[in-house]
Write a protein that holds these residues in place. Sequence first.
Motif, PDB file in Angstrom:
ATOM      1  N   ILE A  17       2.090  -7.306   4.437  1.00  0.00           N
ATOM      2  CA  ILE A  17       3.516  -6.992   4.211  1.00  0.00           C
ATOM      3  C   ILE A  17       4.375  -8.098   4.806  1.00  0.00           C
ATOM      4  CG2 ILE A  17       5.380  -5.377   4.772  1.00  0.00           C
ATOM      5  CD1 ILE A  17       3.389  -3.125   4.644  1.00  0.00           C
ATOM      6  N   GLY A  28       4.638 -11.274   2.647  1.00  0.00           N
ATOM      7  CA  GLY A  28       5.545 -11.203   1.514  1.00  0.00           C
ATOM      8  C   GLY A  28       6.987 -11.051   1.958  1.00  0.00           C
ATOM      9  N   TYR A  46       8.923  -7.019   0.735  1.00  0.00           N
ATOM     10  CA  TYR A  46       7.568  -7.318   0.231  1.00  0.00           C
ATOM     11  C   TYR A  46       7.465  -6.950  -1.250  1.00  0.00           C
ATOM     12  CZ  TYR A  46       2.525  -6.717  -0.414  1.00  0.00           C
ATOM     13  OH  TYR A  46       1.242  -6.770  -0.887  1.00  0.00           O
TER      14      TYR A  46
END
Lengths: 586, 130
Positions: B28, B31, A551
């Motif tokens: 999270i 992404g 992320y």
Amino acid sequence: MASKIGDLQSEALGIVSSIRTLLEGYPKMVEGHFNIFASLGGSKNTMDYLYNFLTTIGVTNEEIIEKVSTFLTGNGEQGFLDTIEPWIKAALLTNIKSVMGCSIEPIIPDELFDKYKTTLSEKDAIGEGISVPISAIDFMGTLNMCPTSEIGKNYYYDAYGTYYPSNLWQTRDMNAFLWYTINKGVIGDKKLIWDNRNSILTDDWLYKKSDFLTSTGGTIEGLGISKNKIAQFSYSENYGELNDKLTVRICADNYYRKKMWPDLSKDAPLIHKNKTIFEFNYDFIYSFKLFDSKVLVASIIDNLIHGSYGVNINLSSNGLVVNGQIQKIIKKIIESEDDESVINDCYFDFSNEEYDALLLETEKKRLEFNDFSYGNKLQLSSSKILDNLSGITSESSLQEIKDSIKTTIFSFTEEAANDANGNSYNSDVKNNTKRDVINRILNEITTNIVISVLSPKVMLLMEFNKYVFGVNNKDNTKVTNPGEYFQKEIMGTMQGLIVSIIKKVVNLVMTYFYNFAIDAFKKMAEAFMIDLLLEKIQLYKRLLERLYSDYKIWLSSMTKKTTSTNNIDDVTYADIAQSTPITTTC
Amino acid sequence: MNFKSFLEKITSTFNVSRGTLTTIPPIILEGATAMKPGLSPKMIASNIIKRQIEAGAPIGANIDGSANIAESMEVIRVEEILKALMLDCRVDVVIPINAINVIGTGASPGGPVTVISSNKIPIGAYGIIR
């Protein structure tokens, strides 16, 4: 056994095997070449399966021997054998009641008493009692062994120490008392009284108040008090006959009800009611001990290695047939319970072919050496192994009894793992042999407990009940083949009762070992559940770390995208210079 | 207790409740999934072969110099399993009720209008494994 059970067997063993693998990293090979899944393919024997199950979850042979020894020892937390005794006695009494018949009023008939009155004026009459040949009550041949002999001492529980053949009338072991009646009581036509063994045994003229010592060394008060008397025994040799007779009469002192004379001036018919056979059953069954650790261990070991002898010393061929029959019944009961099928009357019958096959099988077994070591014929000495039991006396503590049993079983496994010259085999053969011996001991426990129940003393009680309830045998005056007699007459007339008792024994024994297996498995299952939880937490943590790391990269790439100088910027009106171009000066 | 109930007690061990998974924060997930490298049969086979020694299985060529068939088999096995997963597998996704929330604005003769809505039935979607 239903295929569903087979599936469950595979699944359960597969589960414990996989759990063990997961807990310990990778599968550990069981020592030797023993196939832990053997019971899945061929044998459907529950005890075989249980043994494989225990070893698969990592229970060692030593732990199994420890548990078996505990089972065979004493009572309470230190043992189990004495705990099942009241259960079995209660089951015996209850089942006699339900199986023999409830519709008949079970009053003990006068002819069974050692004395009774027919009329007020006449002298006491002597009842006929019941007469049975020894072979009709002693299927295993126990009474062939002198209780105080080297061989016999392990097959009677109260015949050591201060006992010798001529004072065995004092023993608390009814089988030893029967041996005395048969072998010593015949001299002078003695009539021996069996009374409650918590009290004293006496006979009509041998009785001495101080002769019987308690285990604590003191004399028992109230010896010979009539309220303790249960039955009177006598034995007669009938020369020329195949079977001698044991005659047993119920003691009138306790069970014959005093007569009530309606009119003393007349010799009127009697109005009275004797006690019921159930009251007699209760007193009789509680006047002796059913199970004894030493006797049971000796029987188990003897049954396992009897084939080492070419002569009949411990167990008769007929005894082996009865043993085989009982084993088959036990197997059928275990399997039928698993199937939840209805047990019908003919379920435990043996056809003539089956009986002949059993006879052949047991005879062959008896004449051959037992093969404990995969092809290596052994000649085991049961007396050497059973010597370990000689330390058990009436003064032994439960721990001492347990230790002696453990030593005996260990000695058996060690002896079996040696060749004829006493040399040890290689470790594979040795380990396989030990496993084999322990597995066989587990299998023998239930059978031998049942045989202890069907011992001469209990069979005598059956004879009384059969008489009272009018369950007639064929002529039992000549019993030439106790194995056949057991099959046709005993099972024929008392199948329901015997099957009920066997079911009770099977249930108690199997529950004990199932609980042992479940307790052992519980530790493994708890460790596995903790492992599962840790695995879940660790996996989540790792996943989250990885996702967060990805992320962050993604986020950074997005940020870079918006700040790069190479990007084409939006052009808006605000970016155009606010001044107006000069064009008039050209 | 009979044999069947004993077996059932043992086999029920795997059926005990193990609790539910903890939800991963969607932000999270959004992404991170974009950055996934995807499955590689060769990487998986390589990792398995590297760990073979933990179970006591030999790695590398056999003692006589011949090829280690077990290792080749490992590669084939993983390749085939992943091939099936990547080419044949379909992932069914469900979007739970009220998971999608939409806010819309507009105008009407009466003035500005704001519309708030969400999915009132579960929505199915497809996916693949890569």
